[in-house]
Each structure stands twice: as structure tokens, then as C-alpha cells.
Design a protein around this motif. Sequence first.
Motif, PDB file in Angstrom:
ATOM      1  N   ILE A 135     -16.044  -4.745 -40.789  1.00 57.61           N
ATOM      2  CA  ILE A 135     -15.633  -5.400 -39.513  1.00 57.61           C
ATOM      3  C   ILE A 135     -15.038  -4.359 -38.751  1.00 57.61           C
ATOM      4  O   ILE A 135     -13.865  -4.014 -39.069  1.00 57.61           O
ATOM      5  N   ILE A 136     -15.518  -3.836 -37.427  1.00 53.91           N
ATOM      6  CA  ILE A 136     -14.800  -2.821 -36.644  1.00 53.91           C
ATOM      7  C   ILE A 136     -14.446  -3.420 -35.224  1.00 53.91           C
ATOM      8  O   ILE A 136     -13.826  -2.616 -34.622  1.00 53.91           O
ATOM      9  N   ALA A 137     -14.893  -4.546 -34.845  1.00 52.98           N
ATOM     10  CA  ALA A 137     -14.549  -5.220 -33.473  1.00 52.98           C
ATOM     11  C   ALA A 137     -14.620  -6.694 -33.646  1.00 52.98           C
ATOM     12  O   ALA A 137     -15.398  -7.110 -34.531  1.00 52.98           O
ATOM     13  N   PHE A 138     -14.667  -7.205 -32.343  1.00 49.74           N
ATOM     14  CA  PHE A 138     -14.983  -8.910 -32.140  1.00 49.74           C
ATOM     15  C   PHE A 138     -15.452  -8.871 -30.802  1.00 49.74           C
ATOM     16  O   PHE A 138     -15.285  -8.288 -29.986  1.00 49.74           O
TER      17      PHE A 138
ATOM     18  N   THR B 248     -12.224   1.843 -29.692  1.00 48.75           N
ATOM     19  CA  THR B 248     -11.447   2.266 -30.850  1.00 48.75           C
ATOM     20  C   THR B 248     -12.279   3.389 -31.443  1.00 48.75           C
ATOM     21  O   THR B 248     -13.181   3.703 -31.337  1.00 48.75           O
ATOM     22  N   PRO B 249     -11.210   4.288 -32.383  1.00 46.29           N
ATOM     23  CA  PRO B 249     -11.781   5.139 -33.214  1.00 46.29           C
ATOM     24  C   PRO B 249     -12.861   4.542 -34.112  1.00 46.29           C
ATOM     25  O   PRO B 249     -13.671   5.114 -34.862  1.00 46.29           O
ATOM     26  N   LEU B 250     -12.715   3.297 -34.378  1.00 45.41           N
ATOM     27  CA  LEU B 250     -13.496   2.565 -35.118  1.00 45.41           C
ATOM     28  C   LEU B 250     -15.019   2.009 -34.187  1.00 45.41           C
ATOM     29  O   LEU B 250     -16.218   1.913 -35.103  1.00 45.41           O
ATOM     30  N   PHE B 251     -14.698   1.699 -33.045  1.00 46.46           N
ATOM     31  CA  PHE B 251     -15.818   0.826 -32.665  1.00 46.46           C
ATOM     32  C   PHE B 251     -16.118   1.722 -31.023  1.00 46.46           C
ATOM     33  O   PHE B 251     -15.399   2.002 -30.244  1.00 46.46           O
ATOM     34  N   ALA B 252     -17.571   1.942 -31.143  1.00 45.11           N
ATOM     35  CA  ALA B 252     -18.151   2.271 -29.808  1.00 45.11           C
ATOM     36  C   ALA B 252     -19.353   1.582 -29.608  1.00 45.11           C
ATOM     37  O   ALA B 252     -20.105   1.477 -30.350  1.00 45.11           O
ATOM     38  N   LYS B 253     -19.536   0.622 -28.488  1.00 48.72           N
ATOM     39  CA  LYS B 253     -20.553   0.041 -28.017  1.00 48.72           C
ATOM     40  C   LYS B 253     -21.921   0.598 -28.414  1.00 48.72           C
ATOM     41  O   LYS B 253     -22.875   0.064 -28.722  1.00 48.72           O
ATOM     42  N   ARG B 254     -21.887   1.943 -27.657  1.00 44.80           N
ATOM     43  CA  ARG B 254     -23.388   2.726 -27.707  1.00 44.80           C
ATOM     44  C   ARG B 254     -23.911   3.085 -29.044  1.00 44.80           C
ATOM     45  O   ARG B 254     -24.874   3.434 -29.393  1.00 44.80           O
ATOM     46  N   ARG B 255     -22.647   2.957 -29.993  1.00 47.55           N
ATOM     47  CA  ARG B 255     -22.983   3.437 -31.309  1.00 47.55           C
ATOM     48  C   ARG B 255     -23.158   2.273 -32.270  1.00 47.55           C
ATOM     49  O   ARG B 255     -23.227   2.601 -33.379  1.00 47.55           O
ATOM     50  N   THR B 256     -23.336   1.087 -31.864  1.00 44.81           N
ATOM     51  CA  THR B 256     -22.830  -0.174 -32.740  1.00 44.81           C
ATOM     52  C   THR B 256     -24.144  -1.311 -32.374  1.00 44.81           C
ATOM     53  O   THR B 256     -24.708  -1.005 -31.157  1.00 44.81           O
TER      54      THR B 256
ATOM     55  N   LEU C 171      -8.345  -5.768 -39.195  1.00 46.47           N
ATOM     56  CA  LEU C 171      -9.617  -6.732 -38.809  1.00 46.47           C
ATOM     57  C   LEU C 171     -10.316  -7.651 -39.791  1.00 46.47           C
ATOM     58  O   LEU C 171     -10.794  -8.686 -39.465  1.00 46.47           O
ATOM     59  N   LYS C 172     -10.431  -7.152 -41.036  1.00 44.94           N
ATOM     60  CA  LYS C 172     -10.932  -8.009 -41.842  1.00 44.94           C
ATOM     61  C   LYS C 172     -10.130  -9.358 -42.111  1.00 44.94           C
ATOM     62  O   LYS C 172     -10.587 -10.418 -42.199  1.00 44.94           O
ATOM     63  N   LEU C 173      -8.678  -9.301 -42.053  1.00 43.96           N
ATOM     64  CA  LEU C 173      -7.564 -10.279 -42.249  1.00 43.96           C
ATOM     65  C   LEU C 173      -7.990 -11.302 -41.095  1.00 43.96           C
ATOM     66  O   LEU C 173      -7.802 -12.506 -41.065  1.00 43.96           O
ATOM     67  N   VAL C 174      -7.969 -10.790 -39.855  1.00 42.50           N
ATOM     68  CA  VAL C 174      -8.055 -11.542 -38.592  1.00 42.50           C
ATOM     69  C   VAL C 174      -9.317 -12.234 -38.430  1.00 42.50           C
ATOM     70  O   VAL C 174      -9.517 -13.410 -38.406  1.00 42.50           O
ATOM     71  N   ALA C 175     -10.284 -11.646 -39.201  1.00 43.13           N
ATOM     72  CA  ALA C 175     -11.560 -12.426 -39.467  1.00 43.13           C
ATOM     73  C   ALA C 175     -11.421 -13.804 -40.038  1.00 43.13           C
ATOM     74  O   ALA C 175     -11.847 -14.561 -39.924  1.00 43.13           O
ATOM     75  N   THR C 176     -10.639 -13.421 -41.263  1.00 37.86           N
ATOM     76  CA  THR C 176     -10.426 -14.848 -41.882  1.00 37.86           C
ATOM     77  C   THR C 176      -9.635 -15.583 -41.138  1.00 37.86           C
ATOM     78  O   THR C 176      -9.770 -16.897 -41.414  1.00 37.86           O
TER      79      THR C 176
ATOM     80  N   LEU D 115     -15.211 -18.615 -28.775  1.00 32.51           N
ATOM     81  CA  LEU D 115     -15.955 -18.521 -30.268  1.00 32.51           C
ATOM     82  C   LEU D 115     -15.835 -17.008 -30.518  1.00 32.51           C
ATOM     83  O   LEU D 115     -16.272 -16.238 -29.646  1.00 32.51           O
ATOM     84  N   MET D 116     -15.701 -16.613 -31.978  1.00 25.89           N
ATOM     85  CA  MET D 116     -15.526 -15.300 -32.090  1.00 25.89           C
ATOM     86  C   MET D 116     -16.685 -14.866 -33.075  1.00 25.89           C
ATOM     87  O   MET D 116     -17.078 -15.663 -33.798  1.00 25.89           O
ATOM     88  N   PHE D 117     -17.088 -13.689 -32.618  1.00 28.45           N
ATOM     89  CA  PHE D 117     -18.143 -13.019 -33.494  1.00 28.45           C
ATOM     90  C   PHE D 117     -17.587 -11.645 -34.044  1.00 28.45           C
ATOM     91  O   PHE D 117     -17.434 -10.661 -33.398  1.00 28.45           O
ATOM     92  N   PRO D 118     -17.550 -11.538 -35.421  1.00 30.72           N
ATOM     93  CA  PRO D 118     -17.120 -10.440 -36.228  1.00 30.72           C
ATOM     94  C   PRO D 118     -18.338  -9.311 -35.794  1.00 30.72           C
ATOM     95  O   PRO D 118     -19.518  -9.593 -35.937  1.00 30.72           O
ATOM     96  N   ILE D 119     -18.029  -7.944 -35.568  1.00 29.87           N
ATOM     97  CA  ILE D 119     -19.110  -7.080 -35.315  1.00 29.87           C
ATOM     98  C   ILE D 119     -18.769  -5.989 -36.326  1.00 29.87           C
ATOM     99  O   ILE D 119     -17.883  -5.602 -36.584  1.00 29.87           O
ATOM    100  N   TRP D 120     -20.081  -5.632 -37.067  1.00 30.44           N
ATOM    101  CA  TRP D 120     -19.892  -4.996 -38.371  1.00 30.44           C
ATOM    102  C   TRP D 120     -20.482  -3.487 -37.853  1.00 30.44           C
ATOM    103  O   TRP D 120     -21.107  -3.354 -37.239  1.00 30.44           O
ATOM    104  N   ASP D 121     -19.963  -2.376 -38.767  1.00 31.50           N
ATOM    105  CA  ASP D 121     -20.537  -1.289 -38.708  1.00 31.50           C
ATOM    106  C   ASP D 121     -21.748  -1.317 -39.467  1.00 31.50           C
ATOM    107  O   ASP D 121     -22.165  -2.329 -39.998  1.00 31.50           O
TER     108      ASP D 121
END
Length: 569
Positions: free
Chosen positions: A208-211, A229-237, A114-119, A197-203
Motif C-alpha cells: 500500500i503506497i497511497a489512498f 511521495t517517494p512511494l507514490f506518483a500517479k503517472r507510475r501507478t 500505510l499498512k496500519l492505516v489501511a487496517t 470511502l477509502m481505497f488503498p492504492i498498491w504498487d
Amino acid sequence: MEYKEYIADISTKIGILDVIGHYVKLRKQGRNYVGLCPFHHEKTPSFTVSPDKNMFYCFGCKASGDMLTFVRKVHNVSLPEAIEIVSKEFHVELPPWHMSTAASRERQELLQTLKLVATAFAAALQSSQAGECQEYVRNRGLSSETVKHFSLGYCPRNTDSLVKWCAEHGIDEDSLARTGIVQRHEGHSFSPFAHRLMFPIWDSIGNIIAFGGRAIDGSMPKYTNSPETPLFAKRRTLYALPLAEPSIRETGTAIVVEGYMDAIALHAAGFTNVVASLGTAFTEEQGTLLRRSASRVLLNFDSDEAGQRAARLALSIADRTGLDVAVVKVEGAKDPDELLREPGGKAQYQVALDQARSVGDFLLDAAVVGRDMNSVTDRRAFVQEMMESVDDMQDSLLRTQLLTQIARRVNVREEEVLAIYRKGRTHTEQPAVADPWRLPRKSLGHSRIPTGGSLQSMRSVLEQEVVHGLIHNLDRLSELSPLLDGLSLQDEACQEILSVLRRETSGEAALVPSLVAQLGPEAAALVGRWSLEEHQLSYQGVKDAASRLRSGSSAVTPEDGSIAHERGE
């Protein structure tokens, strides 16, 4: 360094109450502290923290462990990341911990992808293929500094170019598929984020855990988020939390808006204590995240019916988390982003913040709309609607305050409204349940063995009694070791606990959190519960019970409140 030594070292620098108290509203109950569990929905507190044992246990969902286990569960992070969070949050230097488990490696691989994709997205936004997206960014008034600060990017129309770029940097298509950036259908690869247009989503610690992707050509849906995913749940972010947290901590207040653009526009205007709820209603998990650094939360949601539902939910969340929650109403614009693009918009938004109304007042105002408060029928309907909000509240002070406000709105004595509330409770309340952390002395006592029970069931209870007793005599494990040698248990959870305890007898006194960390879910839950029960079997009681197991005797004497086979004596 073994884990038990590691957690013991951390415990000398920071207490478990400091850590968990950051997330859960706790109150003292004897030697322990209790509160509402952050890991499952409940109205009756079942979550307890023992500072003596440096552990927590929930009698409802059976979650248990030490302070790092708690942080891992709250943030959904690995052990090294939990240590990093504690270190940053409480300004203490903690030695690193290296894990090499498959799950940890997989998590790190996902984060690296995800970090590389953000780049890649950020680079694509500066390329010639992003002309339409660049124009959209300019039209929304986003400066180059803002674009860089929020790491905004562009997902190309051509998915193959993205896959190729990532492959050249060591990320294969399978890794992209696991994150949801790329999907496959009938042998073809595509991205749900193409031409957005892409917005990185951070924990909460900046990974970066999602977009999120915003359509720039009017196509629908307007916004697309990464799949959970195991990294990302909207209600916890919360979007932009790591960027906003310094300001939230400084002011003690967090502003929660609905979308990415609202949060970005407000940050650009100087309101840097803003986060976004990713389009969901404000959740208890999000409230728990904010409680680390905020005491007050200002919700800036729409004032439509959905916004009112969100406010009613927020009232319950405020009650559970101890946060002071108020509602911000923006006049003359549909959202903060639109308001800030108007002349004087920044000053108007500040006025809206200053005039934020408590959630209780907001709900009262909403319940009045469309009703004639001079009509007995409408006043009765108003009271009944508000009682739904009152009924969800656990904090007696907040409940009393809201009942007082209801009485004032309908111009009746508080006693009358209180009587209506109590009458409603008598029809809906279940019989009172004893506090789960105030267990009877003989909670593992003779009442657990039915009269005339089978020898197998009695042996199972006796096995639990022995292991339960060992948990309360960890400081004397080396003395009890000869009795444990060769002892075979039929109960699988007890056998698992005993196996770990046998390893502990060769070293220092075992720590309960260390035991829990080495056990499976069922056995860990047993240890967590037993360690916090009032019933305790003495050292001599453990020896006697173990001897009876060896001899094959099913009877258990009532010494020290231990279990006894009822034979009608």
C-alpha cells in the motif's frame, strides 16, 4: 556476500535482456541492444543494453546500472523489493538482500504506516460511526466479499480518533503527516479524507503506497488522492494492478478504465484483468508496467474531447512500448460502472470489448466528426490533423499503416499522402543526429582537445583517457595496480572512479555494474558511457598514459586511437 558477487549470482539465473526486455522494446545493434529510454521522454533511441557487461546506459539522461538498478528505477522500490519483483516475475529463487540505509529504513516505515492505516480504515467501515458510508456501499451494489477483496475502508470525521488509534498501535502523528493522511494547520490536525470511502492504492508488488477517498455526501471534490511521495506518483501507478496481473498475464490483455469504482465493478462482474489510471491520461510509465504481462491494452476512457486527447497520447505510447492499444466505447451509459448496473450490462460490456477499435481507427473517426469529407477544405484539415499523430510515431510499420488509413479516408493514392507527410517533415525536422550508441572510435580522441588548449584542459582529458582505459582493462587491474599507487588526479569524477578501482585490485576482476553501484551519479554515468563506447585503450596504452601523467607530460600519443595533442603535425 558483496553486492558484485550477489549480482553475478543472479546473472547466472536470469539475463539482463530478459528483465529489461520486459519493459523496453529492444532491437539488436551489433553486440548490444537499443531502445527508447523508459526514464525520460525521447523520440530518438538513446538507451542501450549490453548483455556482455550485464548493464544498461542511457546516452540521453545518463541513467546506468545493472538489472536490479533498472527494476528499482522502473518501480521506484528498494533493492530488496526489486529482488522480490524479479523473483516473482521470472519464477526464480533469489537469496534475500538486507539493506540498512537510512533511505531504506524510512521507506519501510512509510509502508508500515500505510499498512496500519489501511487496517484502521477497514475497521472503521465496520463500526457504528460509518453508517452513512455503509449505506453508500450498499447503494453502489458492493458486496462484503468485494469490500474485503479491495480492502475498502472509511476515514472517520473525527481525525483525533484516527490519530489515537494509530498511536495505540505504534504510529505517531508525524508518521501520519509524512504520508499525507493527516495534515496540520494553525496547530490543529485534520485529514483531507475525513468522512470518505477509502481505497488503498498498491504498487506493482502489493504494498500500500497511497489512498484514494470518495465523498459520500455530495461534497467536492468527489475524489481525493494522497499527495505524491517517494512511494507514490500517479503517472507510475495503476490501481488494482497486483489484483489484476494474474488475469492480465493469462489473457495477455489489460483493460484500463479511469476510476476506482469502474475497476471494482468490472472485477465484481468477472472482468478481472482491469486496472484504473487514477483519473490521469494513460501514461508511458503505466504502459511500461503493463508490458510485463500484457501485449494488448484496451482503453475504456470517455469519448469526449479529453478522451480523444488521451487516445492520441496512447497512440504514441503504443508506438514506444510495442503494445497493441485499442479503444473501448461504452454505449448507453457514461461509464462501465453505470452500464453494469443495467439489465444485461455485463453482456453489453463484453460486446464493447469485442468491438474495440484500434487507436488509429478511433482517431480517424474522431477527426472526421463535424467535417464534410466531400469538401476539399475539410479533407485537407482532416489530413493535417492526422499528420500530428503520424509525426509522433517512431515505428515505421505503424506509421505506414496509419498513412494508408488516412489515404483511404480521403480517397487518394497512398503516394500522395506520403508526399504530404514527407513535405511536412522537411520543414520541421532537425538535421539528422548520428545514433548515440554508434560512437566514433576516437570519441575520446584528439578532437576533444582544442588546438592550443591549456595544459590544465589537456591534463583533464589525459586523466579521463587513463580511467577510460582502465574500464576496458578490468581483467588486468592487478597488473596495473603499481601504476595506480600514488597517482593523484585533479578531475573529481575520475578520482572517485580510481579510488573504487584501487579497492577492486585486491579481489577478482571488477564488474562494471559493481563499479557503477559504488559511484555517485556523475562518476557512474561516465563509467556507464565509457564501458559501451567503441573506442578502447589497450593495456599498453593505459600504462603509457599513466606514465605520462606521472611525468607531468601533457602530450598524448595516438597509439590505439588514443588522444593526441594537435600541434599541427
